[in-house]
Structure formats: C-alpha cells, structure tokens
Design an enzyme around this catalytic site. Structure first.
Site, PDB file in Angstrom:
ATOM      1  CB  SER A   1      -0.974  -0.035   1.200  1.00  0.00           C
ATOM      2  OG  SER A   1      -2.135   0.925   0.958  1.00  0.00           O
TER       3      SER A   1
ATOM      4  CG  HIS B   1      -5.785  -2.166   0.026  1.00  0.00           C
ATOM      5  ND1 HIS B   1      -4.828  -1.623  -1.149  1.00  0.00           N
ATOM      6  CD2 HIS B   1      -5.141  -1.856   0.984  1.00  0.00           C
ATOM      7  CE1 HIS B   1      -4.000  -0.815  -0.613  1.00  0.00           C
ATOM      8  NE2 HIS B   1      -4.082  -0.963   0.680  1.00  0.00           N
TER       9      HIS B   1
ATOM     10  CG  ASP C   1      -6.946  -2.109  -3.685  1.00  0.00           C
ATOM     11  OD1 ASP C   1      -7.604  -1.312  -2.850  1.00  0.00           O
ATOM     12  OD2 ASP C   1      -5.739  -2.306  -3.473  1.00  0.00           O
TER      13      ASP C   1
END
Length: 689
Positions: free
Chosen positions: A537, A658, A622
């Site tokens: 991330s 994600h 995501d």
C-alpha cells in the site's frame, strides 16, 4: 524457460500542469473500465507470465506452504469477550478457511452458532467473504454484521434474529464499514453511507423491520476532505459522531436512549486541532493536540452548551516524551494508550467522583514489546482485556486488574512447532542522512550466521507504526537462516507524533531515505548479505521510491498493492481517498505540493536502468489503490529495464481487493509464493539475473 513478458499497447497522452509535461503511454489502463477486454487481457497475460516464472518454484512454494501450515493451530477458539448476558468469540476449524462466530451464555448453557462464514460462502457462491464488524443488540436478541463479498469495501448490513436463526430483515446494501452501533432500546441501528467517491459522509438511523425508505439521516459531512463515522461510548449512553480530516477533527454527540434524538455539536472544527472524545457521565474526556500539545494531552470538558477549549481541565498534561494515542473508559478507571521511547505503553488512572487520580504505567518484563487494549464491552468492571506480544513471543490475551495492575493469562496464541528459545530479537539504530537515528528491529534464529539474507520491511505513512509483534508467517525464512528486519522510518509514529510529521507532505522524502539508511546500516554492520525489501500500500509507494533511488542496494523487492502513480491519483478527486488525503500527501493542484510529489512519485521517476527482481501485486477490486497503478507501473518498467535487470512479475487477484484473498489457506499460499520468489532471487534461480 519462462514465457515472454506481456507488452501492453501504448496509447500516448500528455499530462500538462504547472508548466510541466508528463508523457504517459499507459494511462489508458486507468481510463478504460476494469471490465474492458483489453484491460483484462493484459492483466491475465501478466498472470500467465507469473505462472510461467513460478512453475519451477512451485515445489518450493508447496514446501513453504506446508511449513506455514505446520505453525497454525487449525482448530482454535479466540478468547471469549463478555457483552451483556453472553460471551462472544470466533472459532476456526481444521480444513475450513473462514471463522465461525459463536456465543455462549455467561450463566452457563450451550454455545450458539451465530454465523458460519464457510457455509455462507458456499451457500451464496462467493469467491471471497469478509466480515468487518459485528455487534449484538443490547438485549442480546439480535446480532448485526457487515459483510463484503468482493473486496471493494462496500458492505451489506445483515441482522440475525437469534430466536429464529434467520435474518430479521432484508440486508441493507451499499453501507460503509466504519460504523455499526445499536440504540439503547435494541430497536434501531446506526450506519454510514458513502458518496460517489466511496467517502463515508452520511450517518443514518435505521429502525429494525421498517423499510429503508424510512431511515433518518442524522448527519452529513459536505466537506470532501473530511470523512464521517461514529462509535458508541463505553457506557452505551452516547453515539459519538466524528468528522475527521488529516489534521482536523470535529465531534457530535447523540443520546442513544432517544429514538428521535439529534446530534449535538461538542467543539467546532478548527484547522490543525485534533481531538477524540468519550462520555464520562457528567463530563467529556478528550485527547487533543490543542494549544500546541503536539504529542497530545488528556483533558476533561464540562457538559454544557457553547463549549470552548477554555473550559478544559488537564488530566494528563502534554509531555513531549510521551505520545498519547487512545483511551478506554470504565466505571472506576481510565485506561490510556500511548508511546514512550519508541514502544507502546499503557497507563491506568483511578476514577472517583472528585476526578481522575495520577497515572500508573503497566510494566512488562521484556525491553521490546507491543501491548494494546483488546475488546472490552463491560463498563462496570475492574478488569480490562489487553494483548501483549513481542518479536519472539506469540500474542497473549491478558486480563489486567485495574486496581493492582497485575495480569492474568486468558489465552496464549498456540503456535505449533515453535520454540521461542531458539530465536533472538534486538534493535539497532541507523544514521539517517540528516543525522536522525532510525530504529530497526531484528529477529533471527540464534544459530544464524551473520551476515545473512535479510528481509527488510517498512510502511512509513499516516502515522501508522510497525510495532514489534510476533508473526508465525516469518518462521520459514528465519528457519532458513534469514534475518527479518523492520525499519521504523519517519512517516510512522514509533517515536511519537514528531516522527510522523517529519515524514509527510514536504518532508516525505525522509521516509524513503530513512529506509535506505536502514538498508545501508544492515549491510555495513555485517548483518545483511542480500537484501529483499517488502512493503504494501503506502509501503508499496516506499518500495517504488527506494528502488528508483537505489536499485543496486536490493536483490529483490515486493511492491504490494502499491500507491505508485501518485500524481495521477491525487489529481483525480473522483476516486476514493483522494480528497481526504490532501493533509497526508498534499494537493498537487498547488505547485509546491506538486513539485514535492513529482520528486518521489515512483511511476513518474522510472528511468532506463538495471532493476532488481520485482514482484508487484494488486487486486482488481481494490478501492484504496486501484489496480491500474501497479499495472501502469509494471508496463512502464518493462520498457525501461536494461540488460542485467531481474525478473519482473505482476500478480492481479481478480476476485479480491486491497487485502488479498479472504481465506486463511489462500493467504498462506500467497505468502509461500512470495517467499519462494524471494529465495530464488537470492539463490540465483530466477531468469533475468
């Protein structure tokens, strides 16, 4: 021999802003739909290339998977948490990928299955299932939960009637995952909705068994840089509604006993002033940075109209060496969380009708550890559930006596085939380029000869710390003679709020140079032979930036769900997170902020050169870092890598978001795949080396 890497079509466009021209051959991966055959064709081709690269490594992957599985207690119960007349807990069973949610009466009786997530997944035909939050009604009859089946973080709110074993009503769809709370009479629920950019901005009251059209809008946040949510106070009397931007917050309070109650403003927002509150009965408690308290202070505020900060009375004054982060109130005690000396700490304050007594710190035997407040849903108690762990010690669920500060073990996380005496943890300090000292936590087997292959992990954004916690998933590498290192770089809050502030906005480059300093230190001190860098991330942004800055320093890097196309994302206010993160990254419509981002944005700083082995990963659904960012990044990298570069793969999970796959066995297999790639990179078994 592996297959030839895919080469997507080039469709040149030019971005122009602030007098700069940015050519972009792969922007079409953003502008075309994720369902577009051309987009899916490229992602599937990359997955096929990954399969070809990994084919010779599947035997290693399978061996690592079995090792990972050998450290998992497959049939296990999490410690029950009392709430109302029941204790609630989850169970995992051998061979089943998802948890089962249960409860049992506190006064004795049979346990009751509330939700078998495995059965739901099979019955409804979902590829993945996530439950983000669960809440029983105050009377215990109903049990509400938030369910996501795509990874897009768009939820269904479902309510089980425990008397019938059936849903009490049709699910409420398209709700946000931040908020789930009950009114005091168990007849209504509070939930949040998103706007078109998936920003939580509305709070609603829903009366059970009534049509959704009759739901009442209680609060709406119209400033697109703020996110709205709500939590229930510990005494159950107040729903606390927060609007929060990066450096500013505002709270409203709503009486949960009144089905027609409306939110009441506590303290109006003031840019740069952050605070969190809870209901102390005849007063409010607030943690705040108001008045220059950069590491936060604890104050009480009277319950009155026209409240201002001048009405505050200090309970814990600001201390620049003590960073206060959270609090949990009980009937006769206050439990405060924070940080000192780089590590998490807990303090207990006695509570009397006259006020709050002096803080006492809860002490633990290890020098390096992590402790945090666990789930606590009983207000009138002198016992608090906390969780304790370290790099070598699996998580222990403890009950803390708030009077004596003694702890009682409730459950130690079982880790089969693990002997903690065979491992050692330590901390070293790396010198950053500006003279700051960056802490680096290390764990390895005692018999590992140094220097050794080293996995270096970091995150370094949003003030999120990476604390020294035990992870059984590290054991296959540690048992192969690797070192696992965590760089506590600026942008996190390991050394307090100042550490965070020094790694954001105009100071963001410190995050990347700190990581490089940690890597150089591990090499120079004879700890690391080969370095493998890992981040996800915002940590994936970190990976992209440090590989651009020092590609020769790393044998391989894992660039997970990475925020690598910083300018394209932050210039698009129609997608999730953008407007709410101007205080973290800056608004690139401002020339100075644009220049800062332009300096480190990984996609925009790729250039012809020799790159290490790169394992890039993403999820098609995501909502936080869209698939097109890593897809564009991989495509441009294929154009620019020169002879001598390592293998580059892009993995897209087509059914998740994600966090990757929802099942625990899938997660283990994904970890094993990455470890097999890392081992092959270090051992010279990857093509392209």
């Amino acid at each position: 021999m592996t297959s030839s890497p895919p080469r997507p079509a080039k469709k040149p466009i030019t971005h122009t802003l602030h007098g700069e021209v940015r050519p972009d051959d792969y922007h079409w991966l953003k502008t075309q739909s994720k369902a577009d055959p051309e987009v899916l064709g490229y992602l599937n081709a990359e997955n096929a290339h990954l399969e070809a690269v990994m084919a010779p490594l599947r035997e290693t992957q399978q061996a690592i998977y079995q090792e990972l599985l050998s450290h998992v207690q497959e049939r296990d119960d999490q410690p029950p948490v009392p709430e109302g007349d029941y204790a609630y807990f989850t169970r995992t069973e051998e061979g089943k990928a998802h948890p089962i949610f249960l409860r049992r009466p506190l006064n004795g009786g049979e346990e009751e299955v509330l939700l078998d997530l495995n059965a739901l997944k099979e019955r409804e035909g979902h590829a993945n299932v996530w439950v983000y939050d669960t809440r029983p009604s105050p009377d215990g009859r109903y049990w509400a939960y938030l369910l996501d089946t795509t990874g897009q973080e768009v939820f269904e709110l479902r309510v089980l009637d425990t008397r019938t074993g059936e849903l009490a009503e049709a699910p409420l769809t398209a709700v946000n995952g931040w908020t789930l709370a009950w009114g005091a009479d168990s007849s209504h629920l509070y939930y949040a909705r998103d706007d078109a950019t998936q920003r939580p901005y509305q709070l609603w009251r829903h009366t059970l068994s009534q049509a959704r059209e009759g739901d009442e809008l209680l609060y709406q946040e119209d400033d697109v840089t703020f996110l709205a949510g709500a939590v229930l106070s510990e005494n159950g009397d107040t729903l606390l509604i927060v609007s929060n931007a990066g450096i500013t917050s505002e709270w409203h309070a709503l009486d949960t006993h009144g089905p027609q109650a409306r939110p009441q403003l506590l303290l109006p927002r003031e840019r740069g002033v952050e605070y969190s509150v809870t209901d102390g009965g005849d007063h409010w408690l607030a943690l705040t940075n108001q008045g220059g308290a950069t590491e936060f202070k604890l104050v009480t505020l009277p319950k009155k109209d026209g409240l201002t900060w001048a009405d505050a009375t200090e309970v814990l004054p600001h201390d620049p060496q003590r960073h206060l982060t959270d609090m949990h109130l009980f009937a006769s005690h206050l439990l405060v969380s924070g940080r000192e000396g780089g590590f998490t700490r807990l303090w207990v304050l006695p509570r009397t009708p006259e006020g709050y007594g002096p803080p006492r710190r809860v002490e633990f035997p290890e020098a390096s550890y992590t402790v945090y407040v666990g789930p606590n849903h009983i207000f009138d108690t002198t016992s608090a559930r906390i969780v304790y762990t370290s790099l070598t010690r699996p998580a222990e669920h403890l009950d803390l006596d708030l009077n004596t500060l003694q702890t009682t073990l409730v459950k130690a996380t079982p880790v089969p085939n693990y002997d903690p005496s065979q491992y050692v943890a330590e901390q070293v300090w790396a010198a950053a380029k500006d003279g700051e000292r960056v802490p680096v936590s290390l764990v390895r087997r005692k018999d590992t000869a140094l220097p050794a292959p080293t996995l270096l992990y970091a995150y370094g954004s949003y003030g999120f710390p990476t604390d020294p916690e035990f992870r059984s998933a590290r054991l296959p590498l540690l048992d192969r003679g690797w070192v696992w290192a965590i760089a506590h770089i600026r942008g996190g809050s390991e050394l307090g709020r100042r550490w965070y502030e020094a790694g954001k906005l105009a100071h963001k480059m410190n995050t990347f140079t700190d990581f490089i300093a940690a890597a150089e230190h591990l090499k120079a001190e004879g700890i690391a032979s080969d370095l493998v860098a890992v981040g996800r991330s915002a940590g994936g942004l970190l990976m992209g930036a440090v590989v651009n800055l020092r590609p020769e320093l790393f044998r391989a890097a894992f660039v997970g769900v990475p925020f690598v196309d910083v300018l394209s994302t932050m210039l698009d206010d129609s997608i999730p997170l953008t407007t709410g993160e101007y205080d973290e990254w800056g608004n690139p419509n401002d020339p100075a902020a644009y220049a800062t981002m332009r300096e480190y944005s990984p996609y925009d700083n790729l250039k012809a050169g020799v790159y290490p082995h790169l394992f890039v990963s993403t999820g098609l659904n995501d909502p936080r870092v869209a698939y097109w960012e890593p897809a564009k990044y991989a495509a441009r990298l294929r154009d620019l890598r020169q002879p001598g570069s390592g293998t580059l793969v892009l993995k897209t999970n087509l059914g998740a978001g994600h966090g990757g796959s929802s099942g625990r066995y899938d997660a283990l297999n994904e970890a094993a795949e990455e470890y097999a790639f890392a081992l092959a990179a270090v051992e010279g078994r990857l093509e392209g080396q």
